[in-house]
Design a protein around this motif. Structure first.
Motif, PDB file in Angstrom:
ATOM      1  N   SER A  92      51.401  44.403  57.339  1.00 38.13           N
ATOM      2  CA  SER A  92      50.899  43.328  58.089  1.00 38.13           C
ATOM      3  C   SER A  92      50.246  43.937  59.263  1.00 38.13           C
ATOM      4  CB  SER A  92      51.931  42.095  58.510  1.00 38.13           C
ATOM      5  OG  SER A  92      52.597  41.812  57.404  1.00 38.13           O
ATOM      6  N   SER A  93      50.855  44.736  60.134  1.00 39.03           N
ATOM      7  CA  SER A  93      50.386  45.220  61.332  1.00 39.03           C
ATOM      8  C   SER A  93      49.123  46.373  60.911  1.00 39.03           C
ATOM      9  CB  SER A  93      51.416  45.889  61.921  1.00 39.03           C
ATOM     10  OG  SER A  93      52.582  45.136  62.195  1.00 39.03           O
ATOM     11  N   CYS A  94      48.316  45.991  60.241  1.00 40.54           N
ATOM     12  CA  CYS A  94      47.106  46.892  59.674  1.00 40.54           C
ATOM     13  C   CYS A  94      46.486  47.533  60.851  1.00 40.54           C
ATOM     14  CB  CYS A  94      46.284  46.264  58.564  1.00 40.54           C
ATOM     15  SG  CYS A  94      45.732  44.695  59.140  1.00 40.54           S
ATOM     16  N   GLY A  95      46.328  47.067  62.100  1.00 38.32           N
ATOM     17  CA  GLY A  95      45.793  47.664  63.056  1.00 38.32           C
ATOM     18  C   GLY A  95      46.337  48.987  63.284  1.00 38.32           C
ATOM     19  N   ALA A  96      47.531  48.922  63.088  1.00 36.71           N
ATOM     20  CA  ALA A  96      48.347  50.397  63.406  1.00 36.71           C
ATOM     21  C   ALA A  96      47.903  51.288  62.302  1.00 36.71           C
ATOM     22  CB  ALA A  96      49.902  50.120  63.404  1.00 36.71           C
ATOM     23  N   LEU A  97      47.389  51.099  61.284  1.00 35.93           N
ATOM     24  CA  LEU A  97      47.060  51.987  60.419  1.00 35.93           C
ATOM     25  C   LEU A  97      45.686  52.877  60.713  1.00 35.93           C
ATOM     26  CD1 LEU A  97      47.577  53.093  57.119  1.00 35.93           C
ATOM     27  CD2 LEU A  97      45.954  51.230  56.572  1.00 35.93           C
ATOM     28  N   LEU A  98      44.967  52.074  61.386  1.00 34.11           N
ATOM     29  CA  LEU A  98      43.596  52.647  61.912  1.00 34.11           C
ATOM     30  C   LEU A  98      43.795  54.102  62.535  1.00 34.11           C
ATOM     31  CD1 LEU A  98      41.390  49.928  63.261  1.00 34.11           C
ATOM     32  CD2 LEU A  98      41.780  50.813  60.752  1.00 34.11           C
ATOM     33  N   PRO A  99      44.811  54.067  63.401  1.00 37.70           N
ATOM     34  CA  PRO A  99      44.926  55.606  63.999  1.00 37.70           C
ATOM     35  C   PRO A  99      45.455  56.587  63.112  1.00 37.70           C
ATOM     36  CG  PRO A  99      46.220  54.137  65.354  1.00 37.70           C
ATOM     37  CD  PRO A  99      45.488  53.262  64.156  1.00 37.70           C
ATOM     38  N   ARG A 100      46.230  56.042  61.889  1.00 39.67           N
ATOM     39  CA  ARG A 100      47.056  56.801  61.187  1.00 39.67           C
ATOM     40  C   ARG A 100      46.692  57.108  59.740  1.00 39.67           C
ATOM     41  NH1 ARG A 100      50.037  53.552  64.488  1.00 39.67           N
ATOM     42  NH2 ARG A 100      51.708  54.547  65.827  1.00 39.67           N
ATOM     43  N   MET A 101      45.236  57.379  59.633  1.00 43.04           N
ATOM     44  CA  MET A 101      44.771  57.375  58.391  1.00 43.04           C
ATOM     45  C   MET A 101      45.203  58.404  57.398  1.00 43.04           C
ATOM     46  SD  MET A 101      42.961  54.790  57.848  1.00 43.04           S
ATOM     47  CE  MET A 101      42.015  54.603  56.345  1.00 43.04           C
ATOM     48  N   HIS A 102      45.922  59.326  58.383  1.00 44.88           N
ATOM     49  CA  HIS A 102      46.502  60.437  57.350  1.00 44.88           C
ATOM     50  C   HIS A 102      47.657  59.801  56.306  1.00 44.88           C
ATOM     51  CE1 HIS A 102      49.031  59.915  60.930  1.00 44.88           C
ATOM     52  NE2 HIS A 102      50.020  60.175  60.472  1.00 44.88           N
ATOM     53  N   LEU A 103      48.153  58.885  56.948  1.00 46.10           N
ATOM     54  CA  LEU A 103      49.239  58.229  55.627  1.00 46.10           C
ATOM     55  C   LEU A 103      48.416  57.877  54.415  1.00 46.10           C
ATOM     56  CD1 LEU A 103      50.996  55.735  58.261  1.00 46.10           C
ATOM     57  CD2 LEU A 103      51.883  58.106  57.394  1.00 46.10           C
ATOM     58  N   VAL A 104      47.193  57.540  54.322  1.00 46.08           N
ATOM     59  CA  VAL A 104      46.460  57.651  53.154  1.00 46.08           C
ATOM     60  C   VAL A 104      46.179  58.684  52.410  1.00 46.08           C
ATOM     61  CG1 VAL A 104      44.279  56.336  52.201  1.00 46.08           C
ATOM     62  CG2 VAL A 104      45.069  55.608  54.298  1.00 46.08           C
ATOM     63  N   ALA A 105      45.883  59.892  53.124  1.00 45.03           N
ATOM     64  CA  ALA A 105      46.047  61.112  52.369  1.00 45.03           C
ATOM     65  C   ALA A 105      47.400  61.518  51.890  1.00 45.03           C
ATOM     66  CB  ALA A 105      45.526  62.121  53.395  1.00 45.03           C
ATOM     67  N   ARG A 106      48.555  61.214  52.677  1.00 47.07           N
ATOM     68  CA  ARG A 106      49.909  61.586  52.127  1.00 47.07           C
ATOM     69  C   ARG A 106      50.207  60.721  50.969  1.00 47.07           C
ATOM     70  NH1 ARG A 106      53.203  64.968  50.831  1.00 47.07           N
ATOM     71  NH2 ARG A 106      55.247  64.307  51.097  1.00 47.07           N
ATOM     72  N   ALA A 107      49.748  59.262  51.035  1.00 49.24           N
ATOM     73  CA  ALA A 107      50.015  58.485  49.949  1.00 49.24           C
ATOM     74  C   ALA A 107      49.522  58.804  48.606  1.00 49.24           C
ATOM     75  CB  ALA A 107      49.513  57.019  50.181  1.00 49.24           C
ATOM     76  N   ARG A 108      48.223  59.778  48.628  1.00 45.61           N
ATOM     77  CA  ARG A 108      47.595  60.264  47.350  1.00 45.61           C
ATOM     78  C   ARG A 108      48.621  61.267  46.891  1.00 45.61           C
ATOM     79  NH1 ARG A 108      42.825  60.834  50.085  1.00 45.61           N
ATOM     80  NH2 ARG A 108      42.176  58.697  49.809  1.00 45.61           N
ATOM     81  N   GLU A 109      49.207  62.108  47.709  1.00 43.04           N
ATOM     82  CA  GLU A 109      49.932  63.110  47.441  1.00 43.04           C
ATOM     83  C   GLU A 109      51.318  62.397  46.625  1.00 43.04           C
ATOM     84  OE1 GLU A 109      48.579  66.046  50.767  1.00 43.04           O
ATOM     85  OE2 GLU A 109      50.564  65.268  50.970  1.00 43.04           O
ATOM     86  N   THR A 110      52.028  61.461  47.305  1.00 47.56           N
ATOM     87  CA  THR A 110      53.169  61.087  46.854  1.00 47.56           C
ATOM     88  C   THR A 110      53.193  59.857  45.795  1.00 47.56           C
ATOM     89  OG1 THR A 110      53.522  59.164  48.371  1.00 47.56           O
ATOM     90  CG2 THR A 110      54.319  61.220  49.229  1.00 47.56           C
ATOM     91  N   GLY A 111      51.897  59.344  45.557  1.00 43.51           N
ATOM     92  CA  GLY A 111      51.846  58.472  44.408  1.00 43.51           C
ATOM     93  C   GLY A 111      52.072  57.119  45.041  1.00 43.51           C
ATOM     94  N   ALA A 112      52.295  57.019  46.340  1.00 45.25           N
ATOM     95  CA  ALA A 112      52.211  55.499  47.029  1.00 45.25           C
ATOM     96  C   ALA A 112      50.844  54.895  46.886  1.00 45.25           C
ATOM     97  CB  ALA A 112      52.759  55.814  48.496  1.00 45.25           C
ATOM     98  N   ARG A 113      50.927  53.666  47.091  1.00 41.86           N
ATOM     99  CA  ARG A 113      49.791  52.777  47.326  1.00 41.86           C
ATOM    100  C   ARG A 113      49.923  52.089  48.656  1.00 41.86           C
ATOM    101  NH1 ARG A 113      48.137  48.993  42.865  1.00 41.86           N
ATOM    102  NH2 ARG A 113      45.817  49.441  43.704  1.00 41.86           N
ATOM    103  N   ILE A 114      48.713  51.903  49.211  1.00 40.83           N
ATOM    104  CA  ILE A 114      48.749  50.962  50.509  1.00 40.83           C
ATOM    105  C   ILE A 114      47.829  49.844  50.434  1.00 40.83           C
ATOM    106  CG2 ILE A 114      48.443  51.211  53.037  1.00 40.83           C
ATOM    107  CD1 ILE A 114      48.589  54.108  53.076  1.00 40.83           C
ATOM    108  N   ILE A 115      48.344  48.911  50.250  1.00 38.94           N
ATOM    109  CA  ILE A 115      47.609  47.701  50.046  1.00 38.94           C
ATOM    110  C   ILE A 115      47.510  46.641  51.230  1.00 38.94           C
ATOM    111  CG2 ILE A 115      47.217  45.631  48.204  1.00 38.94           C
ATOM    112  CD1 ILE A 115      48.497  47.310  46.350  1.00 38.94           C
ATOM    113  N   VAL A 116      46.275  46.637  51.787  1.00 41.36           N
ATOM    114  CA  VAL A 116      46.169  45.776  53.118  1.00 41.36           C
ATOM    115  C   VAL A 116      45.863  44.217  52.649  1.00 41.36           C
ATOM    116  CG1 VAL A 116      44.784  45.479  55.081  1.00 41.36           C
ATOM    117  CG2 VAL A 116      45.467  47.676  54.125  1.00 41.36           C
ATOM    118  N   PRO A 117      46.426  43.310  52.887  1.00 47.65           N
ATOM    119  CA  PRO A 117      46.233  42.094  52.513  1.00 47.65           C
ATOM    120  C   PRO A 117      45.280  41.650  53.290  1.00 47.65           C
ATOM    121  CG  PRO A 117      48.367  42.237  53.791  1.00 47.65           C
ATOM    122  CD  PRO A 117      47.947  43.548  53.497  1.00 47.65           C
ATOM    123  N   THR A 118      44.637  40.434  52.818  1.00 46.64           N
ATOM    124  CA  THR A 118      43.533  39.830  53.508  1.00 46.64           C
ATOM    125  C   THR A 118      44.088  39.229  54.864  1.00 46.64           C
ATOM    126  OG1 THR A 118      42.462  39.514  51.551  1.00 46.64           O
ATOM    127  CG2 THR A 118      41.823  37.967  53.411  1.00 46.64           C
TER     128      THR A 118
END
Ligand code: NAI
Ligand code: OAA
Length: 269
Positions: free
Chosen positions: A94-120
Motif C-alpha cells: 500500500s505504501s508504494c511511495g516507499a518503494l521508489l527509493p528502494r527499487m533494488h527490491l525489484v532486482a532482488r525479487a527477480r532473484e528470489t522469484g517474488a513478485r511485487i504487485i502495486v495496486p491501483t
C-alpha cells in the motif's frame, strides 16, 4: 482448478482492517491466514468477531503466506517487504511511495522469484497509463487536492514551516516530481508513486499537491500526453473515517487486485 492463495496483512488500520473483514467474509481462491498489528489487544478485539480469525503474528512471520499485503506506515515498509521478497512471495504494497527509493527490491525479487504487485489503490486508470507507456509518452502529471486535514503530519510541511490548519483558500503547497513528492508526503501521495511506476518513472512524473479548503474529497487528476492517446482522469475519494488521508476506495482496490490473482475471468490489464 486454480489453487487457493493464503494472504497475510501487515497493519489493521483504514486499509488493513477493511481488507481483512472482506477476506474473512469469503473471497473465492483467497484465504486470510495471518495479520500483524502494532496494538495487540486492539487487534484481538477487532478479530474476535471474525468467522475464521487469522493468526496474530510478527511482521517477519507474515511471509509464511503466499501473498503479503502491506497496509502499515511507510516507516516499516522495508521490514515487511524484505521478509516477503526473501521468501519469494507475492508482495502487495500500500505504501508504494516507499518503494521508489528502494527499487533494488525489484532486482532482488527477480532473484528470489517474488513478485511485487502495486495496486491501483486510491487512484484510477493505471491500465491506460501502462498501455500508453508501452509506446511513446511525452508527459504525465498528477494534481492532488485534499482537504487540509488530509495532509497533516507530512514531513514536507514541517520542513517548510507550512501550517495547513491555517490555510483558508486553495493553496498549492508542493510542485515537483513524484520521487520528491513521495519523500515529502509519505502518507499522502502514494498515488503519485503508483502513477510513476505505471508510466514514465518518478523523475519524469510531475506532481502538484493542493491543500484545498473547497473540497471534501481526496481528489486526484491525472493527465497523460502520449503518442497513442491523451488521457485526463479524475477520482474523488471519500476519506475514510479512521484515517482522512486514506480514501475509502483503497481497501476495495486492493481486494479487487487480490481477486485478480486467482480469478478465472480478469478484466483490465
Ligand atoms: N496506495 C494507495 O493508493 C494508498 C496508500 N496508502 C498508504 O497505505 C498505508 C496504510 O494506510 P492506512 O491503512 O490508511 O493507515 P492507518 O494509519 O489507518 O493504519 C496503519 C496501521 O498499521 C499499524 N501499525 C503501525 N506500526 C505497526 C507495526 N510495527 N506492525 C504492525 N502494524 C503496525 C497501525 O497501528 C495502524 O493500525 C499508509 O502508508 C498509507 O499512506 C493510503 C491510501 C492510499
Ligand atoms: O495516495 C495516498 O496515499 C492516499 C490518497 O491520496 C487517497 O486515498 O486519496
Amino acid at each position: 482448478m486454480a489453487r487457493e492463495l493464503t494472504v497475510a496483512i501487515a497493519g489493521l488500520g483504514a486499509i488493513g482492517l477493511h481488507l481483512a473483514r472482506a477476506l474473512d467474509a469469503g473471497v473465492e481462491g483467497l484465504r486470510l491466514v495471518a495479520v500483524a498489528a502494532r496494538d495487540q489487544d486492539k487487534a484481538r478485539a477487532n478479530l474476535a468477531g471474525f468467522r475464521t480469525p487469522p493468526a496474530l503474528v510478527s511482521l517477519a512471520e507474515l511471509a509464511q503466506a503466499d501473498v503479503v499485503v502491506e497496509a502499515a506506515p511507510a516507516a516499516i515498509f522495508e521490514q515487511v517487504a524484505v521478509a516477503a521478497i526473501e521468501a519469494g512471495r507475492i508482495f502487495v504494497p500500500s505504501s508504494c511511495g516507499a518503494l521508489l527509493p528502494r527499487m533494488h527490491l525489484v532486482a532482488r525479487a527477480r532473484e528470489t522469484g517474488a513478485r511485487i504487485i502495486v495496486p491501483t489503490g486510491a487512484l484510477l486508470g493505471l491500465d491506460a497509463v501502462r498501455a500508453a507507456a508501452e509506446g511513446e509518452v511525452s508527459s504525465v502529471t498528477i494534481e492532488t487536492r485534499k482537504p487540509p486535514r488530509g495532509l497533516v503530519g507530512a514531513p514536507y510541511l514541517d520542513q517548510h514551516g507550512i501550517d495547513v490548519a491555517a490555510i483558508t483558500t486553495p493553496t498549492l503547497i508542493f510542485k515537483g516530481n513524484a520521487f520528491d513528492a513521495a519523500q515529502g508526503f509519505p502518507a499522502n501521495v502514494n498515488v503519485a508513486a503508483a502513477l510513476a511506476l505505471a508510466g514514465i518513472g518518478p523523475e519524469r512524473t510531475t506532481v502538484q499537491i493542493w491543500a484545498d479548503t473547497t473540497v471534501t474529497r481526496n481528489t486526484h487528476t491525472i493527465r497523460v500526453e502520449a503518442a497513442s492517446a491523451r488521457l485526463t482522469m479524475t477520482i474523488e475519494n471519500v476519506p475514510s473515517e479512521e484515517n482522512p488521508r486514506t480514501g475509502k476506495i483503497t481497501p476495495l482496490s486492493i481486494l479487487a487486485c487480490l481477486r485478480g490473482l486467482t480469478s478465472t475471468l480478469k478484466v483490465g490489464s
